[in-house]
Structure formats: structure tokens, C-alpha cells
Design a protein around this motif. Structure first.
Motif, PDB file in Angstrom:
ATOM      1  N   SER A   1       0.818  -1.213   0.000  1.00 54.23           N
ATOM      2  CA  SER A   1       0.000   0.000   0.000  1.00 54.23           C
ATOM      3  C   SER A   1       0.855   1.268   0.000  1.00 54.23           C
TER       4      SER A   1
ATOM      5  N   ASP B   1       2.269   1.701  -3.430  1.00 52.30           N
ATOM      6  CA  ASP B   1       1.196   2.101  -4.333  1.00 52.30           C
ATOM      7  C   ASP B   1       0.922   3.600  -4.216  1.00 52.30           C
TER       8      ASP B   1
ATOM      9  N   PRO C   1      -7.052  -1.905 -13.428  1.00 54.38           N
ATOM     10  CA  PRO C   1      -8.241  -2.440 -12.753  1.00 54.38           C
ATOM     11  C   PRO C   1      -7.952  -3.739 -12.004  1.00 54.38           C
ATOM     12  N   GLN C   2      -6.922  -4.480 -12.469  1.00 54.33           N
ATOM     13  CA  GLN C   2      -6.577  -5.738 -11.802  1.00 54.33           C
ATOM     14  C   GLN C   2      -5.991  -5.524 -10.409  1.00 54.33           C
ATOM     15  N   ASN C   3      -5.535  -4.314 -10.089  1.00 51.87           N
ATOM     16  CA  ASN C   3      -4.883  -4.091  -8.799  1.00 51.87           C
ATOM     17  C   ASN C   3      -5.789  -4.394  -7.615  1.00 51.87           C
ATOM     18  N   LYS C   4      -7.088  -4.356  -7.829  1.00 51.67           N
ATOM     19  CA  LYS C   4      -8.016  -4.699  -6.762  1.00 51.67           C
ATOM     20  C   LYS C   4      -7.856  -6.152  -6.329  1.00 51.67           C
ATOM     21  N   CYS C   5      -7.355  -6.981  -7.233  1.00 56.97           N
ATOM     22  CA  CYS C   5      -7.198  -8.412  -6.954  1.00 56.97           C
ATOM     23  C   CYS C   5      -5.735  -8.831  -6.870  1.00 56.97           C
TER      24      CYS C   5
END
Length: 228
Positions: A87, A90, A103-107
Motif C-alpha cells: 500500500s 502504491d 483495474p486488476q490491482n483490486k485483486c
């Protein structure tokens, strides 16, 4: 045929080119030939594990290296080769304003992906990331992950778990994030691979992307790889 395992990248290697997500029909047929010949095929991708497992299911592949080596799915179990909280990293990357989160960063857990918004995005992200992390481009996104792991480390871990010497493993890739596995194995770079990937590979085939993968499989199945 000396090779026992085939590790293959996804984007830029099984696709029609390095700037599309459309899979190559020729590559899919070559993948099936490799499986039918008895090779254990492993998908090694920069993508998140959930996405990679979904793709692998339709490719007929059981084993997956995801997040550029940070996660390995082997025989139905997930193994984490990376650790730590991403985090803070990021936040530092997004503060540059040079990228947008994938969008894949959520997973995703350890290897975070970003879409470049500026021509110098890669350099700005590298300047923002603290020591202990690596920043690389796959050609599709900019990736940030703990520096202790890459696809090569994951392949070495896989070789140990499977009891297969890494010289009996062939790999095919196209980008800088594939360098580790290309060096660790009997590596093939497709014809339109990055200079770093070509330098790391043992063999550089002539054809690009999916056609190049087919060319590599032809060489492997003819006994031209993993030889003493």
C-alpha cells in the motif's frame, strides 16, 4: 525430446502481437501439440492470479505463475513467493501522477500494475519507488513488485517442487519481465521481443509473438532444445 516442462508467457507471446490481447490461433494449436506430446505446460504471466487462472482454464493449463513470479498455483494450491504490504509503494507511485492503476490491482497482492499516462512514466515511477522494489515494463503495463522475486525465481521454485532440472525446462517470452525465466531455462524469445529478452534467451526465433511461439514449439518437439 529432452524438455519436460514448457513455461510460456501470455501477453505478447500467445497473442497476435505485442499491442493486442487477441490470442493467436497458431499459438493455441502449438500449445495443444506441446501438451499432447507430454510436456507439462505452465502459464507464466504478469497478470493477477484470478485472471491468469481463468485464462489458463480455457487454454487447458493447470499450473500458473502469476504476478511476475510472486504467486504460483501448482496442483491446486496457491503459494506466495513474495511478501509485504504494497500500500505504501502504491501511494508513492500514484502520487507521481504519471500512471493510473490497473483495474486488476483490486485483486493483485504483490505485483502492482499501472497504465502509463506520460511518456516518461517509467522513469518517474522508478524515482518514486523506495529501495527493495523493482519497476519493469511488460509492454502492456508498468509493474512494481518486491525485488527478491521474478519469473525466473518462480521457475526455479517450480523445478525444485516438481523434481525437474531447470535445464529440462523450456520457456518462451517476449518482454523485460521474462528475462529471469529465459535465463534460468532453455529460453526462447519471439522475433519481436525486447532487446533484453533477446539477450537473455538461448534462442531467438524469427517470427513474432504467437507465430514465434509456434516456431519455438516446433524446435522443442523436434528435439532441438534442452539438449546437453
Amino acid at each position: 525430446m529432452m524438455c519436460r516442462v514448457l513455461v510460456v508467457d501470455l501477453d505478447g507471446t500467445l497473442t497476435l502481437s505485442r499491442n493486442t490481447y487477441e490470442l493467436s490461433a497458431e499459438a493455441l494449436l502449438a500449445l495443444r501439440r506441446a501438451r499432447d506430446a507430454g510436456l507439462r505446460v505452465v502459464l507464466a504471466t504478469a497478470n493477477g492470479l484470478d485472471f491468469a487462472l481463468a485464462i489458463a482454464r480455457y487454454l487447458g493449463i493447470r499450473d500458473v505463475i502469476a504476478e511476475n513470479g510472486c504467486l504460483v498455483y501448482l496442483d491446486g494450491e496457491t503459494h506466495e513467493l513474495c511478501s509485504g504490504d504494497m500500500s505504501r509503494v502504491d501511494g508513492a507511485v500514484l502520487a507521481t501522477g504519471a500512471v493510473a492503476p490497473s483495474p486488476q490491482n483490486k485483486c493483485r497482492r504483490f505485483d502492482l500494475a499501472y497504465v502509463p499516462l506520460a511518456a516518461d512514466a517509467l522513469e518517474r515511477v522508478r524515482s518514486a519507488v523506495p529501495p527493495g522494489y523493482v519497476v519493469e515494463s511488460s509492454g502492456y503495463a508498468i509493474h512494481v513488485r518486491p525485488a527478491v522475486v521474478d519469473k525466473g525465481v518462480a521457475v526455479a521454485w517450480l523445478c525444485e517442487r516438481l523434481g525437474v532440472p531447470c535445464f529440462q525446462v523450456a520457456s518462451v517470452g517476449d518482454s523485460d519481465v521474462d528475462v529471469g525465466m529465459l535465463r534460468r531455462t532453455w529460453g526462447f524469445a519471439v522475433g519481436n521481443a525486447t532487446p533484453a529478452a533477446k539477450e537473455a534467451a538461448r534462442v531467438v526465433v524469427e517470427r513474432p509473438s504467437g507465430l514465434g511461439f509456434r516456431e519455438a514449439v516446433d524446435i522443442i518437439l523436434s528435439g532441438g532444445a534442452c539438449t546437453p
